[in-house]
Design a protein around this motif. Sequence first.
Motif, PDB file in Angstrom:
ATOM      1  N   ILE A 109       0.777  -1.199  -0.026  1.00  0.00           N
ATOM      2  CA  ILE A 109      -0.097  -0.008  -0.116  1.00  0.00           C
ATOM      3  C   ILE A 109       0.784   1.100  -0.056  1.00  0.00           C
ATOM      4  O   ILE A 109       0.561   2.228  -0.542  1.00  0.00           O
ATOM      5  CB  ILE A 109      -1.120  -0.039   1.210  1.00  0.00           C
ATOM      6  N   LEU A 147       1.898   1.828  -3.312  1.00  0.00           N
ATOM      7  CA  LEU A 147       1.130   2.408  -4.223  1.00  0.00           C
ATOM      8  C   LEU A 147       0.798   3.835  -3.999  1.00  0.00           C
ATOM      9  O   LEU A 147       0.580   4.651  -4.797  1.00  0.00           O
ATOM     10  CB  LEU A 147      -0.376   1.555  -3.948  1.00  0.00           C
ATOM     11  N   ARG A 148       0.847   4.278  -2.717  1.00  0.00           N
ATOM     12  CA  ARG A 148       0.755   5.723  -2.294  1.00  0.00           C
ATOM     13  C   ARG A 148       1.956   6.567  -3.040  1.00  0.00           C
ATOM     14  O   ARG A 148       1.680   7.712  -3.600  1.00  0.00           O
ATOM     15  CB  ARG A 148       0.859   5.739  -0.807  1.00  0.00           C
ATOM     16  N   LEU A 192       0.964   6.852  -6.585  1.00  0.00           N
ATOM     17  CA  LEU A 192       0.118   7.873  -6.838  1.00  0.00           C
ATOM     18  C   LEU A 192       0.594   9.484  -6.670  1.00  0.00           C
ATOM     19  O   LEU A 192       0.311  10.256  -7.266  1.00  0.00           O
ATOM     20  CB  LEU A 192      -1.202   7.577  -6.021  1.00  0.00           C
ATOM     21  N   ASP A 193       1.629   9.322  -5.622  1.00  0.00           N
ATOM     22  CA  ASP A 193       2.229  10.869  -5.378  1.00  0.00           C
ATOM     23  C   ASP A 193       2.945  11.114  -6.756  1.00  0.00           C
ATOM     24  O   ASP A 193       2.845  12.080  -7.450  1.00  0.00           O
ATOM     25  CB  ASP A 193       3.381  10.593  -4.264  1.00  0.00           C
ATOM     26  N   LEU A 233       0.412  12.280  -9.517  1.00  0.00           N
ATOM     27  CA  LEU A 233      -0.089  13.434  -9.012  1.00  0.00           C
ATOM     28  C   LEU A 233       0.938  14.450  -9.442  1.00  0.00           C
ATOM     29  O   LEU A 233       0.661  15.564 -10.115  1.00  0.00           O
ATOM     30  CB  LEU A 233      -0.242  13.706  -7.722  1.00  0.00           C
ATOM     31  N   LEU A 259      -4.976   9.754 -13.640  1.00  0.00           N
ATOM     32  CA  LEU A 259      -4.136   9.181 -12.545  1.00  0.00           C
ATOM     33  C   LEU A 259      -4.349   7.716 -12.733  1.00  0.00           C
ATOM     34  O   LEU A 259      -3.160   6.883 -12.381  1.00  0.00           O
ATOM     35  CB  LEU A 259      -4.720   9.662 -11.084  1.00  0.00           C
ATOM     36  N   LEU A 290      -1.216   4.770 -13.247  1.00  0.00           N
ATOM     37  CA  LEU A 290      -0.919   3.764 -12.201  1.00  0.00           C
ATOM     38  C   LEU A 290      -1.107   2.534 -12.990  1.00  0.00           C
ATOM     39  O   LEU A 290      -0.277   1.590 -12.988  1.00  0.00           O
ATOM     40  CB  LEU A 290      -1.993   3.664 -11.138  1.00  0.00           C
TER      41      LEU A 290
END
Lengths: 187, 278
Positions: free
Chosen positions: A119, A122-123, A126-127, A130, A176, A180
Amino acid sequence: MTVTETPPWNMKLSESELVGACQRGDRAAQKRLFESTQARIFRVIARIVGEREAVDVTQQAYLQVFRKIGQFSGRSTLATWVYRIAVNEALQHIRRRGRRTVTTLEFEPVDHAPNQTNIADLRDALDAALADIDPELKAVFLLKEVDELSYSEIAHVLSIPEGTVGSRLNRARRELQDRLKACGWAS
Amino acid sequence: MICAEVQKQMSAYLDSELSDADCQSIAAHLDGCTACSEVLAGFQSLSAVAKDFDAPSPPSDLWRGIEMSLDDEKLQIVALESPGQQRRRYVLAPWSTAAAILLIATAAIWSSRGVWNSHDHESMEANFDVFLAAYSANPEQAHETLVRAYDGQLISRDTAVKRLGYTPAALDGKLADANPEESYLLEMPCCRCSLTVCRRSDGSVLTVLEHDVPQPEWFGDRSRSECVCDGVPTDVVQVDDVLAASWRLGERFVTVIGPRNLDDVTELVSDESATNGG
Ligand SMILES: [Zn+2]
Protein backbone atom coordinates in the motif's frame (compact mmCIF):
# COMPACT_ATOMS: atom_id res chain seq x y z
CA MET A 1 -13.20 18.16 7.63
CA THR A 2 -14.62 21.19 5.88
CA VAL A 3 -13.24 24.65 5.29
CA THR A 4 -15.72 26.15 7.69
CA GLU A 5 -14.00 25.82 11.01
CA THR A 6 -15.08 27.28 14.29
CA PRO A 7 -12.65 30.02 15.19
CA PRO A 8 -10.09 28.36 17.45
CA TRP A 9 -8.58 31.67 18.51
CA ASN A 10 -9.35 33.52 21.68
CA MET A 11 -13.07 33.39 22.28
CA LYS A 12 -13.13 37.01 23.34
CA LEU A 13 -11.99 38.13 19.91
CA SER A 14 -14.59 37.87 17.15
CA GLU A 15 -13.55 37.13 13.59
CA SER A 16 -14.14 40.74 12.56
CA GLU A 17 -12.08 41.98 15.50
CA LEU A 18 -9.28 39.64 14.53
CA VAL A 19 -9.45 40.83 10.92
CA GLY A 20 -9.42 44.45 12.06
CA ALA A 21 -6.40 43.86 14.25
CA CYS A 22 -4.57 42.07 11.41
CA GLN A 23 -5.39 44.97 9.09
CA ARG A 24 -3.74 47.34 11.55
CA GLY A 25 -0.68 45.14 11.44
CA ASP A 26 -1.14 43.89 14.99
CA ARG A 27 1.53 41.22 15.30
CA ALA A 28 -0.25 39.26 18.02
CA ALA A 29 -3.41 39.08 15.93
CA GLN A 30 -1.43 38.00 12.87
CA LYS A 31 0.20 35.30 14.90
CA ARG A 32 -3.15 34.14 16.20
CA LEU A 33 -4.56 33.89 12.69
CA PHE A 34 -1.47 31.97 11.67
CA GLU A 35 -1.64 29.58 14.59
CA SER A 36 -5.30 28.81 14.12
CA THR A 37 -4.86 27.93 10.45
CA GLN A 38 -1.28 26.75 9.93
CA ALA A 39 -1.73 22.98 10.35
CA ARG A 40 -4.31 22.79 7.60
CA ILE A 41 -2.63 25.35 5.36
CA PHE A 42 0.75 23.68 5.60
CA ARG A 43 -0.76 20.30 4.86
CA VAL A 44 -2.56 21.36 1.71
CA ILE A 45 0.46 23.29 0.45
CA ALA A 46 2.77 20.36 1.17
CA ARG A 47 0.42 18.08 -0.77
CA ILE A 48 0.36 20.39 -3.77
CA VAL A 49 3.99 21.51 -3.98
CA GLY A 50 5.72 18.71 -2.06
CA GLU A 51 7.07 18.85 1.47
CA ARG A 52 10.48 20.17 0.52
CA GLU A 53 9.16 23.42 -0.88
CA ALA A 54 6.18 23.70 1.45
CA VAL A 55 7.88 25.91 4.04
CA ASP A 56 8.75 28.63 1.54
CA VAL A 57 5.38 28.53 -0.13
CA THR A 58 3.54 28.59 3.22
CA GLN A 59 5.51 31.66 4.24
CA GLN A 60 4.68 33.34 0.95
CA ALA A 61 1.03 32.41 1.37
CA TYR A 62 0.80 34.02 4.81
CA LEU A 63 2.54 37.15 3.58
CA GLN A 64 -0.14 37.34 0.89
CA VAL A 65 -2.80 36.83 3.53
CA PHE A 66 -1.51 39.74 5.59
CA ARG A 67 -1.02 41.94 2.53
CA LYS A 68 -4.52 41.26 1.29
CA ILE A 69 -6.38 41.12 4.57
CA GLY A 70 -7.89 44.53 3.81
CA GLN A 71 -9.77 42.86 0.96
CA PHE A 72 -11.41 40.23 3.18
CA SER A 73 -15.13 40.88 2.76
CA GLY A 74 -16.59 38.37 5.17
CA ARG A 75 -18.47 36.55 2.41
CA SER A 76 -16.68 33.36 3.38
CA THR A 77 -15.17 32.50 6.73
CA LEU A 78 -11.71 33.80 7.45
CA ALA A 79 -10.36 30.23 7.50
CA THR A 80 -11.75 29.59 4.02
CA TRP A 81 -10.38 32.86 2.74
CA VAL A 82 -6.89 32.02 4.03
CA TYR A 83 -7.16 28.52 2.59
CA ARG A 84 -8.10 29.92 -0.80
CA ILE A 85 -5.09 32.20 -0.88
CA ALA A 86 -2.84 29.34 0.18
CA VAL A 87 -4.07 26.95 -2.52
CA ASN A 88 -3.65 29.61 -5.17
CA GLU A 89 -0.18 30.45 -3.98
CA ALA A 90 0.72 26.78 -4.17
CA LEU A 91 -0.71 26.47 -7.67
CA GLN A 92 1.14 29.54 -8.84
CA HIS A 93 4.30 28.08 -7.40
CA ILE A 94 4.05 24.86 -9.39
CA ARG A 95 3.05 26.72 -12.53
CA ARG A 96 6.14 28.87 -12.21
CA ARG A 97 8.35 25.93 -11.38
CA GLY A 98 6.95 23.74 -14.12
CA ARG A 99 5.80 20.24 -13.47
CA ARG A 100 8.11 17.84 -11.77
CA THR A 101 10.11 15.71 -14.10
CA VAL A 102 9.27 12.69 -11.98
CA THR A 103 7.31 10.39 -14.22
CA THR A 104 5.65 7.09 -13.74
CA LEU A 105 8.25 5.62 -16.05
CA GLU A 106 10.56 5.40 -13.08
CA PHE A 107 8.45 2.55 -11.81
CA GLU A 108 9.14 -0.88 -13.17
CA PRO A 109 6.03 -2.30 -14.79
CA VAL A 110 5.19 -5.35 -12.69
CA ASP A 111 1.99 -6.96 -11.61
CA HIS A 112 0.81 -5.43 -8.37
CA ALA A 113 -2.24 -6.23 -6.40
CA PRO A 114 -2.94 -3.64 -3.74
CA ASN A 115 -2.63 -5.40 -0.42
CA GLN A 116 -1.21 -4.55 2.99
CA THR A 117 2.41 -4.99 2.02
CA ASN A 118 2.48 -2.68 -0.97
CA ILE A 119 0.00 0.00 0.00
CA ALA A 120 2.94 2.33 0.69
CA ASP A 121 4.30 1.66 -2.80
CA LEU A 122 0.91 2.38 -4.22
CA ARG A 123 0.82 5.63 -2.31
CA ASP A 124 4.22 6.56 -3.72
CA ALA A 125 3.04 5.67 -7.19
CA LEU A 126 -0.01 7.89 -6.78
CA ASP A 127 2.23 10.66 -5.49
CA ALA A 128 4.40 10.36 -8.58
CA ALA A 129 1.34 10.28 -10.83
CA LEU A 130 0.01 13.42 -9.13
CA ALA A 131 3.29 15.20 -9.81
CA ASP A 132 2.86 14.28 -13.44
CA ILE A 133 -0.64 15.55 -14.18
CA ASP A 134 -1.81 19.09 -14.83
CA PRO A 135 -1.61 21.19 -11.63
CA GLU A 136 -5.27 22.23 -11.96
CA LEU A 137 -6.30 18.57 -12.02
CA LYS A 138 -3.99 17.74 -9.20
CA ALA A 139 -5.45 20.49 -7.04
CA VAL A 140 -9.04 19.51 -7.64
CA PHE A 141 -8.23 15.89 -6.81
CA LEU A 142 -6.38 16.75 -3.60
CA LEU A 143 -9.02 19.19 -2.39
CA LYS A 144 -11.63 16.47 -2.83
CA GLU A 145 -9.78 13.39 -1.69
CA VAL A 146 -7.44 14.69 0.97
CA ASP A 147 -9.24 17.74 2.30
CA GLU A 148 -12.71 16.39 1.59
CA LEU A 149 -14.18 19.65 0.34
CA SER A 150 -17.58 19.74 -1.32
CA TYR A 151 -17.86 20.68 -4.99
CA SER A 152 -19.11 24.15 -4.12
CA GLU A 153 -16.19 24.69 -1.75
CA ILE A 154 -13.73 23.50 -4.38
CA ALA A 155 -15.35 25.82 -6.93
CA HIS A 156 -14.97 28.73 -4.55
CA VAL A 157 -11.36 27.96 -3.62
CA LEU A 158 -10.24 27.48 -7.23
CA SER A 159 -12.52 30.21 -8.66
CA ILE A 160 -14.09 27.86 -11.21
CA PRO A 161 -17.78 27.15 -11.97
CA GLU A 162 -19.26 24.47 -9.75
CA GLY A 163 -20.27 22.47 -12.83
CA THR A 164 -16.62 22.22 -13.87
CA VAL A 165 -15.53 20.52 -10.65
CA GLY A 166 -17.07 17.15 -11.51
CA SER A 167 -15.66 17.07 -15.02
CA ARG A 168 -12.20 18.04 -13.79
CA LEU A 169 -12.36 15.34 -11.16
CA ASN A 170 -13.31 12.82 -13.84
CA ARG A 171 -10.29 13.83 -15.87
CA ALA A 172 -7.99 13.86 -12.87
CA ARG A 173 -9.10 10.41 -11.77
CA ARG A 174 -8.86 8.95 -15.25
CA GLU A 175 -5.41 10.37 -15.87
CA LEU A 176 -4.17 9.16 -12.51
CA GLN A 177 -5.55 5.71 -13.14
CA ASP A 178 -3.94 5.57 -16.57
CA ARG A 179 -0.60 6.42 -15.04
CA LEU A 180 -0.96 3.84 -12.32
CA LYS A 181 -1.99 1.20 -14.84
CA ALA A 182 0.98 2.09 -17.01
CA CYS A 183 3.27 1.08 -14.20
CA GLY A 184 1.46 -2.11 -13.44
CA TRP A 185 -1.10 -1.29 -10.79
CA ALA A 186 -4.37 -3.02 -11.46
CA SER A 187 -7.35 -0.76 -10.83
CA MET B 1 -28.96 6.01 -19.88
CA ILE B 2 -25.95 5.54 -22.08
CA CYS B 3 -22.46 4.79 -20.71
CA ALA B 4 -20.97 8.14 -21.78
CA GLU B 5 -23.61 10.04 -19.83
CA VAL B 6 -23.08 7.89 -16.78
CA GLN B 7 -19.33 8.23 -16.87
CA LYS B 8 -19.63 11.99 -17.21
CA GLN B 9 -21.30 12.01 -13.82
CA MET B 10 -19.19 9.30 -12.25
CA SER B 11 -17.21 11.59 -9.93
CA ALA B 12 -20.31 13.46 -8.83
CA TYR B 13 -21.96 10.09 -8.15
CA LEU B 14 -19.00 8.84 -6.13
CA ASP B 15 -18.74 12.10 -4.20
CA SER B 16 -22.48 12.19 -3.38
CA GLU B 17 -22.98 15.43 -5.26
CA LEU B 18 -26.01 14.30 -7.28
CA SER B 19 -29.72 14.66 -6.67
CA ASP B 20 -31.51 11.55 -5.45
CA ALA B 21 -33.15 11.03 -8.85
CA ASP B 22 -29.84 11.23 -10.77
CA CYS B 23 -28.24 9.02 -8.21
CA GLN B 24 -30.88 6.34 -8.63
CA SER B 25 -30.71 6.25 -12.40
CA ILE B 26 -26.93 5.90 -12.29
CA ALA B 27 -27.14 3.14 -9.70
CA ALA B 28 -29.63 1.33 -11.92
CA HIS B 29 -27.27 1.57 -14.92
CA LEU B 30 -24.29 0.39 -12.88
CA ASP B 31 -26.21 -2.73 -11.87
CA GLY B 32 -26.18 -3.96 -15.43
CA CYS B 33 -23.01 -2.41 -16.86
CA THR B 34 -19.58 -3.92 -16.17
CA ALA B 35 -17.67 -1.19 -18.01
CA CYS B 36 -19.11 1.64 -15.92
CA SER B 37 -18.80 -0.40 -12.71
CA GLU B 38 -15.12 -0.86 -13.44
CA VAL B 39 -14.63 2.87 -13.85
CA LEU B 40 -16.34 3.45 -10.54
CA ALA B 41 -14.27 0.78 -8.80
CA GLY B 42 -11.12 2.37 -10.18
CA PHE B 43 -12.12 5.77 -8.84
CA GLN B 44 -12.93 4.23 -5.47
CA SER B 45 -9.57 2.56 -5.14
CA LEU B 46 -7.80 5.83 -5.98
CA SER B 47 -9.82 7.45 -3.23
CA ALA B 48 -8.74 4.80 -0.77
CA VAL B 49 -5.06 5.34 -1.55
CA ALA B 50 -5.36 9.13 -1.36
CA LYS B 51 -7.01 8.88 2.06
CA ASP B 52 -3.91 7.09 3.20
CA PHE B 53 -1.55 9.99 2.45
CA ASP B 54 0.45 11.24 5.41
CA ALA B 55 -0.45 14.62 6.81
CA PRO B 56 2.82 16.53 7.16
CA SER B 57 3.12 18.84 10.17
CA PRO B 58 4.42 22.37 9.88
CA PRO B 59 7.92 22.96 11.28
CA SER B 60 8.06 24.79 14.59
CA ASP B 61 9.97 27.80 13.25
CA LEU B 62 7.50 28.57 10.49
CA TRP B 63 6.14 31.66 12.23
CA ARG B 64 9.59 33.08 12.80
CA GLY B 65 10.27 33.12 9.07
CA ILE B 66 6.96 34.82 8.37
CA GLU B 67 7.55 37.36 11.08
CA MET B 68 10.96 38.21 9.70
CA SER B 69 9.47 38.83 6.27
CA LEU B 70 6.72 40.95 7.80
CA ASP B 71 9.42 43.02 9.46
CA ASP B 72 11.16 43.20 6.13
CA GLU B 73 8.13 44.82 4.60
CA LYS B 74 8.03 47.42 7.30
CA LEU B 75 11.63 48.19 6.48
CA GLN B 76 13.17 50.98 8.42
CA ILE B 77 16.70 51.84 7.48
CA VAL B 78 18.75 53.43 10.20
CA ALA B 79 19.67 57.04 9.75
CA LEU B 80 23.33 56.13 9.74
CA GLU B 81 23.12 54.44 6.39
CA SER B 82 25.46 56.28 4.10
CA PRO B 83 23.96 57.50 0.82
CA GLY B 84 25.35 56.33 -2.49
CA GLN B 85 26.30 52.89 -1.27
CA GLN B 86 24.55 49.96 -2.77
CA ARG B 87 21.54 49.13 -0.69
CA ARG B 88 21.52 45.67 0.71
CA ARG B 89 18.73 43.76 2.24
CA TYR B 90 18.39 44.55 5.88
CA VAL B 91 15.64 45.00 8.29
CA LEU B 92 15.17 46.64 11.60
CA ALA B 93 12.41 45.46 13.82
CA PRO B 94 11.49 46.62 17.28
CA TRP B 95 14.02 45.21 19.68
CA SER B 96 11.42 43.63 21.87
CA THR B 97 11.04 40.50 19.72
CA ALA B 98 14.71 39.94 19.21
CA ALA B 99 15.37 40.63 22.85
CA ALA B 100 12.74 38.15 23.87
CA ILE B 101 14.23 35.47 21.66
CA LEU B 102 17.74 36.18 22.77
CA LEU B 103 16.76 36.34 26.40
CA ILE B 104 14.92 33.06 26.21
CA ALA B 105 17.88 31.39 24.54
CA THR B 106 20.28 32.98 26.96
CA ALA B 107 18.21 32.16 30.00
CA ALA B 108 18.02 28.55 28.93
CA ILE B 109 21.76 28.29 28.52
CA TRP B 110 22.54 30.12 31.71
CA SER B 111 20.12 28.26 33.85
CA SER B 112 21.56 25.00 32.62
CA ARG B 113 25.01 26.14 33.63
CA GLY B 114 23.85 27.61 36.89
CA VAL B 115 26.91 29.80 37.37
CA TRP B 116 25.22 33.15 37.29
CA ASN B 117 24.25 35.59 39.96
CA SER B 118 22.83 39.07 39.68
CA HIS B 119 26.09 40.60 40.80
CA ASP B 120 27.84 39.12 37.77
CA HIS B 121 25.19 40.61 35.56
CA GLU B 122 25.41 44.06 37.05
CA SER B 123 29.17 44.23 37.09
CA MET B 124 29.40 43.00 33.53
CA GLU B 125 26.90 45.58 32.39
CA ALA B 126 28.85 48.28 34.26
CA ASN B 127 32.19 47.20 32.78
CA PHE B 128 30.80 47.21 29.30
CA ASP B 129 29.20 50.56 29.89
CA VAL B 130 32.63 52.05 30.63
CA PHE B 131 34.14 50.28 27.64
CA LEU B 132 31.45 51.44 25.24
CA ALA B 133 31.39 54.99 26.60
CA ALA B 134 35.13 55.26 25.97
CA TYR B 135 34.97 53.66 22.57
CA SER B 136 34.27 56.50 20.20
CA ALA B 137 36.78 58.82 21.89
CA ASN B 138 39.50 56.23 22.10
CA PRO B 139 38.79 52.99 20.28
CA GLU B 140 42.42 51.81 20.54
CA GLN B 141 42.44 51.97 24.33
CA ALA B 142 38.83 51.38 25.31
CA HIS B 143 39.19 47.61 25.52
CA GLU B 144 41.66 47.96 28.39
CA THR B 145 38.73 48.29 30.78
CA LEU B 146 37.64 44.81 29.81
CA VAL B 147 41.17 43.43 29.81
CA ARG B 148 41.62 44.63 33.42
CA ALA B 149 38.20 43.50 34.58
CA TYR B 150 38.43 40.01 33.12
CA ASP B 151 41.99 38.96 33.68
CA GLY B 152 42.78 39.51 30.01
CA GLN B 153 45.79 37.68 28.64
CA LEU B 154 47.41 38.62 25.39
CA ILE B 155 47.29 35.60 23.13
CA SER B 156 48.70 34.49 19.81
CA ARG B 157 46.78 32.53 17.25
CA ASP B 158 48.29 29.28 18.50
CA THR B 159 47.51 29.98 22.14
CA ALA B 160 43.98 30.94 21.18
CA VAL B 161 43.39 27.55 19.60
CA LYS B 162 44.84 25.78 22.65
CA ARG B 163 42.98 27.78 25.26
CA LEU B 164 39.68 28.32 23.48
CA GLY B 165 39.48 25.24 21.31
CA TYR B 166 38.89 27.33 18.21
CA THR B 167 40.51 30.07 16.18
CA PRO B 168 38.74 33.38 16.75
CA ALA B 169 37.10 34.55 13.51
CA ALA B 170 39.05 37.81 13.57
CA LEU B 171 42.38 35.96 13.73
CA ASP B 172 41.25 33.58 11.05
CA GLY B 173 40.84 36.27 8.40
CA LYS B 174 37.09 35.75 8.39
CA LEU B 175 36.22 39.43 8.65
CA ALA B 176 36.44 41.59 5.58
CA ASP B 177 38.97 44.40 5.81
CA ALA B 178 39.94 43.78 9.44
CA ASN B 179 43.59 43.16 10.23
CA PRO B 180 44.04 41.76 13.72
CA GLU B 181 46.50 43.77 15.83
CA GLU B 182 46.15 42.19 19.25
CA SER B 183 44.06 39.50 20.75
CA TYR B 184 43.09 38.75 24.38
CA LEU B 185 41.53 35.93 26.25
CA LEU B 186 38.92 37.17 28.73
CA GLU B 187 37.61 35.11 31.65
CA MET B 188 34.07 36.40 31.75
CA PRO B 189 31.38 35.12 34.13
CA CYS B 190 29.44 33.65 31.21
CA CYS B 191 32.26 32.03 29.34
CA ARG B 192 35.84 32.35 28.28
CA CYS B 193 35.78 34.71 25.34
CA SER B 194 38.20 36.30 22.92
CA LEU B 195 38.65 39.98 22.17
CA THR B 196 40.56 41.07 19.08
CA VAL B 197 41.42 44.62 18.14
CA CYS B 198 41.56 45.02 14.37
CA ARG B 199 42.68 47.84 12.11
CA ARG B 200 40.75 48.58 8.95
CA SER B 201 42.21 49.95 5.73
CA ASP B 202 40.79 53.41 6.46
CA GLY B 203 42.71 53.43 9.75
CA SER B 204 39.67 52.94 11.95
CA VAL B 205 39.46 50.32 14.68
CA LEU B 206 37.16 47.35 14.94
CA THR B 207 36.89 45.42 18.19
CA VAL B 208 35.71 41.84 17.83
CA LEU B 209 34.45 39.65 20.67
CA GLU B 210 33.69 35.99 20.21
CA HIS B 211 31.59 34.30 22.87
CA ASP B 212 29.65 31.13 23.62
CA VAL B 213 26.27 32.65 24.46
CA PRO B 214 24.36 35.75 23.32
CA GLN B 215 25.16 38.79 25.46
CA PRO B 216 22.40 41.37 25.13
CA GLU B 217 23.20 42.77 28.58
CA TRP B 218 26.58 44.01 27.42
CA PHE B 219 24.70 46.90 25.90
CA GLY B 220 22.56 47.84 28.90
CA ASP B 221 19.56 49.89 27.90
CA ARG B 222 21.02 51.30 24.71
CA SER B 223 18.62 51.38 21.81
CA ARG B 224 18.76 48.05 19.96
CA SER B 225 17.31 46.58 16.81
CA GLU B 226 17.06 43.23 15.20
CA CYS B 227 18.38 43.31 11.71
CA VAL B 228 18.61 40.73 8.95
CA CYS B 229 21.88 41.26 7.13
CA ASP B 230 22.15 39.15 3.99
CA GLY B 231 19.82 36.67 5.58
CA VAL B 232 21.64 36.47 8.90
CA PRO B 233 19.69 37.65 11.97
CA THR B 234 21.88 40.31 13.55
CA ASP B 235 21.34 42.46 16.62
CA VAL B 236 22.47 46.01 16.16
CA VAL B 237 23.10 48.58 18.87
CA GLN B 238 23.97 52.22 18.41
CA VAL B 239 27.09 53.14 20.41
CA ASP B 240 27.60 56.89 20.02
CA ASP B 241 28.69 57.37 16.42
CA VAL B 242 29.42 53.73 15.62
CA LEU B 243 27.41 50.52 15.71
CA ALA B 244 27.84 47.32 17.61
CA ALA B 245 26.51 44.21 15.94
CA SER B 246 26.10 40.68 17.18
CA TRP B 247 25.24 37.52 15.27
CA ARG B 248 25.58 33.80 15.47
CA LEU B 249 28.56 32.20 13.83
CA GLY B 250 28.48 28.41 13.92
CA GLU B 251 28.36 27.35 17.55
CA ARG B 252 29.37 30.77 18.87
CA PHE B 253 28.43 34.42 18.68
CA VAL B 254 30.44 37.28 17.28
CA THR B 255 30.04 40.85 18.50
CA VAL B 256 31.82 43.66 16.67
CA ILE B 257 32.09 47.24 17.83
CA GLY B 258 33.05 49.90 15.32
CA PRO B 259 31.12 49.52 12.04
CA ARG B 260 29.96 52.89 10.79
CA ASN B 261 26.68 51.81 9.24
CA LEU B 262 24.56 48.83 8.33
CA ASP B 263 26.31 48.32 5.01
CA ASP B 264 29.48 47.93 6.97
CA VAL B 265 27.81 45.40 9.26
CA THR B 266 26.41 43.54 6.30
CA GLU B 267 29.88 43.30 4.73
CA LEU B 268 31.23 41.75 7.90
CA VAL B 269 28.35 39.34 8.35
CA SER B 270 28.21 38.17 4.76
CA ASP B 271 31.95 37.80 4.53
CA GLU B 272 31.92 35.47 7.48
CA SER B 273 29.06 33.40 6.26
CA ALA B 274 30.75 33.08 2.87
CA THR B 275 33.97 31.83 4.43
CA ASN B 276 32.01 29.34 6.45
CA GLY B 277 30.40 27.89 3.38
CA GLY B 278 26.99 29.23 4.28
ZN1 LIG C 1 -22.25 1.77 -18.77
